[in-house]
Write a protein that holds these residues in place. Structure first.
Motif, PDB file in Angstrom:
ATOM      1  N   ASN A   1       5.137   5.405  13.504  1.00 28.60           N
ATOM      2  CA  ASN A   1       4.017   4.262  13.058  1.00 28.60           C
ATOM      3  C   ASN A   1       3.505   4.743  12.429  1.00 28.60           C
ATOM      4  OD1 ASN A   1       2.272   1.912  14.479  1.00 28.60           O
ATOM      5  ND2 ASN A   1       4.573   2.258  15.140  1.00 28.60           N
ATOM      6  N   ALA A   2       2.946   3.370  12.394  1.00 27.75           N
ATOM      7  CA  ALA A   2       2.472   3.513  10.924  1.00 27.75           C
ATOM      8  C   ALA A   2       1.242   2.075  10.772  1.00 27.75           C
ATOM      9  CB  ALA A   2       3.452   2.799   9.909  1.00 27.75           C
ATOM     10  N   ASN A   3      -0.246   2.266  10.400  1.00 24.55           N
ATOM     11  CA  ASN A   3      -1.051   1.115  10.273  1.00 24.55           C
ATOM     12  C   ASN A   3      -0.828   0.667   8.845  1.00 24.55           C
ATOM     13  OD1 ASN A   3      -3.073   2.104   8.761  1.00 24.55           O
ATOM     14  ND2 ASN A   3      -4.142   3.969  10.320  1.00 24.55           N
ATOM     15  N   ARG A   4      -2.031  -0.411   8.817  1.00 28.64           N
ATOM     16  CA  ARG A   4      -1.557  -1.922   7.652  1.00 28.64           C
ATOM     17  C   ARG A   4      -1.392  -0.618   6.193  1.00 28.64           C
ATOM     18  NH1 ARG A   4      -1.845  -6.151   5.470  1.00 28.64           N
ATOM     19  NH2 ARG A   4      -1.757  -7.306   7.972  1.00 28.64           N
ATOM     20  N   ARG A   5      -3.398   0.720   5.888  1.00 32.94           N
ATOM     21  CA  ARG A   5      -3.263   1.194   5.778  1.00 32.94           C
ATOM     22  C   ARG A   5      -1.862   2.276   4.888  1.00 32.94           C
ATOM     23  NH1 ARG A   5      -6.391   4.729   7.757  1.00 32.94           N
ATOM     24  NH2 ARG A   5      -5.475   6.690   8.299  1.00 32.94           N
ATOM     25  N   HIS A   6      -1.097   2.624   5.581  1.00 26.90           N
ATOM     26  CA  HIS A   6       0.208   3.063   5.308  1.00 26.90           C
ATOM     27  C   HIS A   6       1.335   1.969   4.551  1.00 26.90           C
ATOM     28  CE1 HIS A   6      -1.191   5.038   8.908  1.00 26.90           C
ATOM     29  NE2 HIS A   6      -1.946   6.328   7.671  1.00 26.90           N
ATOM     30  N   TYR A   7       1.015   0.801   5.297  1.00 24.65           N
ATOM     31  CA  TYR A   7       2.244  -0.553   4.923  1.00 24.65           C
ATOM     32  C   TYR A   7       1.991  -0.588   3.734  1.00 24.65           C
ATOM     33  CZ  TYR A   7       4.373  -1.668  10.007  1.00 24.65           C
ATOM     34  OH  TYR A   7       5.126  -2.139  10.184  1.00 24.65           O
ATOM     35  N   GLU A   8       0.402  -0.822   2.932  1.00 27.88           N
ATOM     36  CA  GLU A   8       0.051  -0.511   1.886  1.00 27.88           C
ATOM     37  C   GLU A   8       0.757   0.330   0.906  1.00 27.88           C
ATOM     38  OE1 GLU A   8      -4.081  -1.718   2.364  1.00 27.88           O
ATOM     39  OE2 GLU A   8      -2.801  -4.323   3.399  1.00 27.88           O
ATOM     40  N   ALA A   9       0.236   1.467   1.522  1.00 23.96           N
ATOM     41  CA  ALA A   9       0.485   2.384   0.477  1.00 23.96           C
ATOM     42  C   ALA A   9       2.174   3.012   0.249  1.00 23.96           C
ATOM     43  CB  ALA A   9       0.264   4.329   0.764  1.00 23.96           C
ATOM     44  N   ALA A  10       3.676   2.243   1.278  1.00 19.26           N
ATOM     45  CA  ALA A  10       4.645   2.215   1.287  1.00 19.26           C
ATOM     46  C   ALA A  10       4.517   1.030   0.325  1.00 19.26           C
ATOM     47  CB  ALA A  10       5.157   1.625   2.113  1.00 19.26           C
ATOM     48  N   ALA A  11       3.848   0.051  -0.169  1.00 22.84           N
ATOM     49  CA  ALA A  11       4.201  -1.135  -1.193  1.00 22.84           C
ATOM     50  C   ALA A  11       4.287  -0.532  -2.396  1.00 22.84           C
ATOM     51  CB  ALA A  11       3.753  -2.735  -0.630  1.00 22.84           C
ATOM     52  N   ASP A  12       3.340   0.188  -2.480  1.00 28.64           N
ATOM     53  CA  ASP A  12       3.039   0.830  -3.874  1.00 28.64           C
ATOM     54  C   ASP A  12       4.117   2.213  -4.296  1.00 28.64           C
ATOM     55  OD1 ASP A  12       0.463  -0.513  -4.071  1.00 28.64           O
ATOM     56  OD2 ASP A  12      -0.877   1.236  -3.519  1.00 28.64           O
ATOM     57  N   ALA A  13       5.063   2.802  -3.282  1.00 26.41           N
ATOM     58  CA  ALA A  13       5.651   3.731  -3.447  1.00 26.41           C
ATOM     59  C   ALA A  13       6.764   2.813  -3.534  1.00 26.41           C
ATOM     60  CB  ALA A  13       5.616   4.597  -2.283  1.00 26.41           C
ATOM     61  N   LEU A  14       7.867   1.683  -3.528  1.00 26.92           N
ATOM     62  CA  LEU A  14       7.884   0.973  -3.474  1.00 26.92           C
ATOM     63  C   LEU A  14       8.137   0.190  -4.762  1.00 26.92           C
ATOM     64  CD1 LEU A  14       9.780  -0.724  -0.154  1.00 26.92           C
ATOM     65  CD2 LEU A  14      10.912   1.738  -1.276  1.00 26.92           C
ATOM     66  N   ALA A  15       7.000  -0.130  -5.158  1.00 20.84           N
ATOM     67  CA  ALA A  15       7.196  -0.315  -6.624  1.00 20.84           C
ATOM     68  C   ALA A  15       7.194  -0.133  -7.190  1.00 20.84           C
ATOM     69  CB  ALA A  15       5.847  -0.906  -6.460  1.00 20.84           C
ATOM     70  N   THR A  16       6.651   1.424  -6.936  1.00 22.64           N
ATOM     71  CA  THR A  16       6.293   2.585  -8.648  1.00 22.64           C
ATOM     72  C   THR A  16       8.376   3.488  -8.884  1.00 22.64           C
ATOM     73  OG1 THR A  16       4.727   3.085  -7.383  1.00 22.64           O
ATOM     74  CG2 THR A  16       5.608   5.256  -8.978  1.00 22.64           C
ATOM     75  N   ALA A  17       8.798   3.309  -7.353  1.00 25.30           N
ATOM     76  CA  ALA A  17      10.416   3.232  -7.505  1.00 25.30           C
ATOM     77  C   ALA A  17      11.969   2.692  -7.981  1.00 25.30           C
ATOM     78  CB  ALA A  17      11.112   3.843  -6.456  1.00 25.30           C
ATOM     79  N   SER A  18      12.169   3.427  -8.323  1.00 29.35           N
ATOM     80  CA  SER A  18      13.812   2.938  -9.466  1.00 29.35           C
ATOM     81  C   SER A  18      14.509   1.850  -8.544  1.00 29.35           C
ATOM     82  CB  SER A  18      14.440   3.557  -9.833  1.00 29.35           C
ATOM     83  OG  SER A  18      15.933   3.327  -9.772  1.00 29.35           O
ATOM     84  N   ARG A  19      14.517   0.256  -8.816  1.00 26.55           N
ATOM     85  CA  ARG A  19      15.498  -0.156  -7.971  1.00 26.55           C
ATOM     86  C   ARG A  19      17.051  -0.391  -8.258  1.00 26.55           C
ATOM     87  NH1 ARG A  19      17.209  -5.026  -6.748  1.00 26.55           N
ATOM     88  NH2 ARG A  19      15.192  -6.733  -5.371  1.00 26.55           N
TER      89      ARG A  19
END
Ligand code: BGC
Length: 349
Positions: A295-313
């Protein structure tokens, strides 16, 4: 409105139902669901092996990996109509335990947590749902419906965090990471490893096709043989298959002072013969760390949002190999050889 529901514990009970519109008591933010990703947990629920309906209900609305669009939100909620949002899967237990009280519902101690689409809370495979603002995460509009990858990315963002917390027991300068499994979780774990500047090796069974290509495009290396042939002595292994023999391979072959983070939920009831003394010896004599992560808490969702924003679309878009309209839901629960992430399309983006 349309919804995909199941009777938990009953195999092949998934059906497209007419479901009541969400009640105001579910929260002030009204969200229109765009798409819902399907993962192994959903397949287990569909096959009757996992899942709990909400108290007093026979059926559970399926779906926990969502992307949606806000239809209405009260002023001051932090959300406005048109925002892309993901619903956080797990909600804190009502007691609450001290982890849930601290916003660490992913570490819930008493097991009374609830999970949308999995445990005692309806999920997101429905046209609309309502939520409290603190149960939603905003996604960059540039990502659009690829925000459906946020929830699985949050799970691996937590896994990396856990591995790093263990690694940082002593001075730690990791260089090489292994990821076992090139499904969505493994690929997203590899993506984060590459973003961290690590040399990443991904192990899977398939010899050719999309998975090796996706690993190569990330700048990671793809292997089909045993871990010890190509990447023994890794600093970190993120185990993403739950295959018991691979779990023990990872523990045996991680490098000195290394960390194995286990994320796969294994089938139970199959015995494996292992040299437990060797496993213990290898862990003790090299200060090895083995940590489970769910699972994941809000901090991990936010880290994930940063990781997806950095990745190639473009790379992220290739992970979504099939989009199945909600009316054809049964096809979304079949596994096809070239599937990576299958998504149920609830509305157009
Ligand atoms: C979900 C997690 C959940 C776990 C156990 C996974 O598929 O992504 O959020 O905690 O299943 O129910």
């Amino acid at each position: 409105m349309k919804a995909i529901t199941v009777v938990p514990g009953k195999a092949d009970s998934a059906s497209l139902e007419h479901f009541d519109d969400p009640h105001d008591s579910e929260g002030p933010v009204l969200v229109e669901t765009i798409a819902v990703g399907i993962c192994g947990t959903d397949l287990e629920i569909v096959s009757g092996q996992y899942g709990w309906a909400p108290p007093g209900h026979e059926r559970l609305v399926l779906g926990h990996e969502s992307i949606g669009r806000v239809v209405e939100a009260p002023g001051g909620s932090g959300f406005a109509a048109g925002d892309y949002v993901v619903g956080i899967v797990r909600r804190p237990d009502p007691v609450p335990c001290y982890n849930c009280a601290a916003g660490e519902w992913d570490f819930c101690r008493n097991g009374q947590y609830t999970e949308h689409g999995i445990k005692s809370l309806d999920g997101f495979m429905r046209e609309r749902y309502r939520a409290e603002p603190d149960a939603l995460v905003k996604v960059d509009a540039r990502l659009g419906d690829l925000g459906v990858l946020l929830e699985p990315t949050s799970v691996v963002a937590k896994a990396w965090e856990q591995a790093e917390k263990v690694g940082n027991r002593a001075t730690w300068d990791p260089k090489v990471a292994v990821v076992t499994g090139a499904g969505p979780i493994g690929l997203l774990a590899a993506m984060i490893g590459v973003q961290k500047g690590l040399e990443v090796h991904v192990f899977d069974q398939v010899e050719e096709g999309l998975k090796p290509d996706l690993v190569g495009e990330l700048g990671a290396r793809y292997h089909t043989g045993p871990i010890e042939d190509s990447a023994k002595d890794a600093d970190v292994i993120i185990e993403c298959t739950g295959v018991p023999s691979l779990v023990f391979d990872a523990i045996e072959h991680v490098g000195s002072g290394g960390v194995v983070c286990l994320t796969g939920v294994s089938p139970t009831g199959r015995a494996l013969s292992i040299d437990a003394g060797l496993v213990n010896r290898s862990m003790v004599l090299t200060n090895e760390g083995v940590v489970g992560s769910v699972n994941a808490n809000r901090r991990h969702y936010e880290a994930a949002a940063d990781a997806l924003a950095t990745a190639s679309r473009d790379w992220l878009a290739k992970l979504v190999t099939r989009k199945v309209p909600i009316e054809d839901f049964a096809g979304a629960f079949e596994r096809k050889p070239d599937d990576v992430k299958v998504v149920l399309q609830v509305a157009s983006d």
